[in-house]
Design a protein around this motif. Structure first.
Motif, PDB file in Angstrom:
ATOM      1  N   VAL A   1      -8.092   1.281   1.087  1.00 38.36           N
ATOM      2  CA  VAL A   1      -7.862   0.071   1.868  1.00 38.36           C
ATOM      3  C   VAL A   1      -8.627  -1.079   1.206  1.00 38.36           C
ATOM      4  O   VAL A   1      -9.755  -0.902   0.765  1.00 38.36           O
ATOM      5  CB  VAL A   1      -8.294   0.263   3.340  1.00 38.36           C
ATOM      6  CG1 VAL A   1      -9.798   0.453   3.467  1.00 38.36           C
ATOM      7  CG2 VAL A   1      -7.827  -0.886   4.212  1.00 38.36           C
TER       8      VAL A   1
ATOM      9  N   PHE B   1      -5.245   4.943   2.698  1.00 36.01           N
ATOM     10  CA  PHE B   1      -4.018   4.916   3.492  1.00 36.01           C
ATOM     11  C   PHE B   1      -3.426   6.315   3.586  1.00 36.01           C
ATOM     12  O   PHE B   1      -3.334   7.018   2.586  1.00 36.01           O
ATOM     13  CB  PHE B   1      -2.975   3.991   2.844  1.00 36.01           C
ATOM     14  CG  PHE B   1      -3.319   2.540   2.936  1.00 36.01           C
ATOM     15  CD1 PHE B   1      -3.031   1.818   4.084  1.00 36.01           C
ATOM     16  CD2 PHE B   1      -3.918   1.891   1.875  1.00 36.01           C
ATOM     17  CE1 PHE B   1      -3.346   0.474   4.166  1.00 36.01           C
ATOM     18  CE2 PHE B   1      -4.234   0.549   1.945  1.00 36.01           C
ATOM     19  CZ  PHE B   1      -3.953  -0.166   3.090  1.00 36.01           C
TER      20      PHE B   1
ATOM     21  N   PRO C   1       0.819  -1.211   0.000  1.00 32.68           N
ATOM     22  CA  PRO C   1       0.000   0.000   0.000  1.00 32.68           C
ATOM     23  C   PRO C   1       0.853   1.262   0.000  1.00 32.68           C
ATOM     24  O   PRO C   1       1.936   1.296   0.572  1.00 32.68           O
ATOM     25  CB  PRO C   1      -0.812  -0.106   1.292  1.00 32.68           C
ATOM     26  CG  PRO C   1      -0.066  -1.048   2.159  1.00 32.68           C
ATOM     27  CD  PRO C   1       0.682  -1.969   1.243  1.00 32.68           C
TER      28      PRO C   1
ATOM     29  N   THR D   1       1.392  -1.283  11.063  1.00 28.44           N
ATOM     30  CA  THR D   1       0.347  -0.335  11.461  1.00 28.44           C
ATOM     31  C   THR D   1       0.047   0.603  10.309  1.00 28.44           C
ATOM     32  O   THR D   1       0.950   1.074   9.619  1.00 28.44           O
ATOM     33  CB  THR D   1       0.792   0.463  12.703  1.00 28.44           C
ATOM     34  OG1 THR D   1       1.100  -0.466  13.752  1.00 28.44           O
ATOM     35  CG2 THR D   1      -0.292   1.418  13.170  1.00 28.44           C
ATOM     36  N   PHE D   2      -1.241   0.845  10.109  1.00 19.24           N
ATOM     37  CA  PHE D   2      -1.710   1.682   9.006  1.00 19.24           C
ATOM     38  C   PHE D   2      -2.667   2.723   9.548  1.00 19.24           C
ATOM     39  O   PHE D   2      -3.570   2.393  10.320  1.00 19.24           O
ATOM     40  CB  PHE D   2      -2.443   0.823   7.966  1.00 19.24           C
ATOM     41  CG  PHE D   2      -1.639  -0.352   7.501  1.00 19.24           C
ATOM     42  CD1 PHE D   2      -0.771  -0.227   6.424  1.00 19.24           C
ATOM     43  CD2 PHE D   2      -1.728  -1.571   8.142  1.00 19.24           C
ATOM     44  CE1 PHE D   2      -0.017  -1.306   5.992  1.00 19.24           C
ATOM     45  CE2 PHE D   2      -0.975  -2.654   7.721  1.00 19.24           C
ATOM     46  CZ  PHE D   2      -0.115  -2.520   6.644  1.00 19.24           C
TER      47      PHE D   2
ATOM     48  N   PHE E   1      -2.548  -6.688   2.665  1.00 16.94           N
ATOM     49  CA  PHE E   1      -1.707  -5.515   2.892  1.00 16.94           C
ATOM     50  C   PHE E   1      -0.260  -5.723   2.443  1.00 16.94           C
ATOM     51  O   PHE E   1       0.577  -4.855   2.648  1.00 16.94           O
ATOM     52  CB  PHE E   1      -1.726  -5.136   4.372  1.00 16.94           C
ATOM     53  CG  PHE E   1      -3.058  -4.637   4.841  1.00 16.94           C
ATOM     54  CD1 PHE E   1      -3.511  -3.394   4.461  1.00 16.94           C
ATOM     55  CD2 PHE E   1      -3.859  -5.405   5.673  1.00 16.94           C
ATOM     56  CE1 PHE E   1      -4.738  -2.911   4.904  1.00 16.94           C
ATOM     57  CE2 PHE E   1      -5.080  -4.942   6.121  1.00 16.94           C
ATOM     58  CZ  PHE E   1      -5.520  -3.694   5.728  1.00 16.94           C
TER      59      PHE E   1
ATOM     60  N   ILE F   1       1.922   4.418   6.673  1.00 14.49           N
ATOM     61  CA  ILE F   1       2.196   2.985   6.798  1.00 14.49           C
ATOM     62  C   ILE F   1       3.448   2.831   7.646  1.00 14.49           C
ATOM     63  O   ILE F   1       4.459   3.483   7.389  1.00 14.49           O
ATOM     64  CB  ILE F   1       2.408   2.362   5.399  1.00 14.49           C
ATOM     65  CG1 ILE F   1       1.108   2.440   4.600  1.00 14.49           C
ATOM     66  CG2 ILE F   1       2.889   0.925   5.506  1.00 14.49           C
ATOM     67  CD1 ILE F   1       1.253   3.098   3.288  1.00 14.49           C
TER      68      ILE F   1
ATOM     69  N   LEU G   1      -5.578   5.210   8.361  1.00 12.08           N
ATOM     70  CA  LEU G   1      -6.511   5.425   7.254  1.00 12.08           C
ATOM     71  C   LEU G   1      -7.304   6.690   7.510  1.00 12.08           C
ATOM     72  O   LEU G   1      -7.691   6.965   8.652  1.00 12.08           O
ATOM     73  CB  LEU G   1      -7.488   4.246   7.147  1.00 12.08           C
ATOM     74  CG  LEU G   1      -6.912   2.834   7.131  1.00 12.08           C
ATOM     75  CD1 LEU G   1      -8.032   1.809   7.136  1.00 12.08           C
ATOM     76  CD2 LEU G   1      -5.994   2.641   5.944  1.00 12.08           C
TER      77      LEU G   1
END
Length: 190
Positions: free
Chosen positions: A54, A166, A48, A157-158, A149, A169, A160
């Motif tokens: 997402v 996104f 991503p 960890t993302f 992902f 990241i 959003l």
């Protein structure tokens, strides 16, 4: 020659002129097609990037409620992929709980997605109790999220935005000293 054992056996380099083994090279395309078709929905074309939408994930939370990213649209979301056996995951969990307590009232949804296998639900529940986790928790027993992902290690960890895109990241643990993470988080809840 390895006598037909080890990797050579599986990829047709053992005895028998390359025809030995359960998964000769001729079956590799079939195996890949089967694996990709079993992943449960469209994934990203690659890792991503900020601005990408997402991918959809439909699961159940540990309390049995339905979960999907589409259901969280309209709110900023922190998604954390983790596992009980992952030492960095264990180390960052108290910080994630602090984020939930500080930013939850401001609209942030925090979602933990456990990559522990199907036989470890009790371990996941014990982890949640040990760390007093009160944010949404999903047990992804098939680790589908790692494929969606494009994650090859934990934690990941993302952040959003409220449109389900996104924004940030982090592959590896997040910390209280990560200024970019904290400023993006603050921007998302403003």
């Amino acid at each position: 020659m390895n006598g037909g054992r080890g990797c050579g056996r599986w990829f047709g380099r053992g005895r028998g002129g390359g025809r030995e083994g359960a998964f000769g090279i001729r079956w590799l395309p079939v195996a890949l097609l089967f694996t990709l078709s079993a992943c449960g929905g469209p994934a990203l074309d690659g890792p991503p990037q900020p601005g990408d939408p997402v991918p959809e994930l439909t699961e159940e939370t540990l309390d049995g409620s339905p979960f999907s990213f589409a259901g969280l649209r309209g709110a900023p979301v922190l998604v954390n992929l983790w596992a009980t056996w992952c030492a960095p995951c264990r180390a960052e969990t108290p910080f994630l709980q602090e984020i939930h307590e500080a930013y939850g009232p401001r609209g942030l949804q925090v979602v933990g997605i456990s990559m522990d296998g199907a036989g470890n639900r009790d371990g996941v529940e014990a982890f949640i109790e040990e760390f007093r986790v009160s944010y949404t928790m999903v047990h992804d027993e098939g680790a589908v999220s790692m494929d969606l992902f494009h994650v090859i290690g934990l934690p990941a960890t993302f952040l959003l935005d409220s449109d389900g895109r996104f924004r940030l990241i982090r592959l590896g643990p997040v910390s209280e000293t990560d200024e970019e993470f904290l400023s993006t988080l603050e921007e998302l809840v403003s």
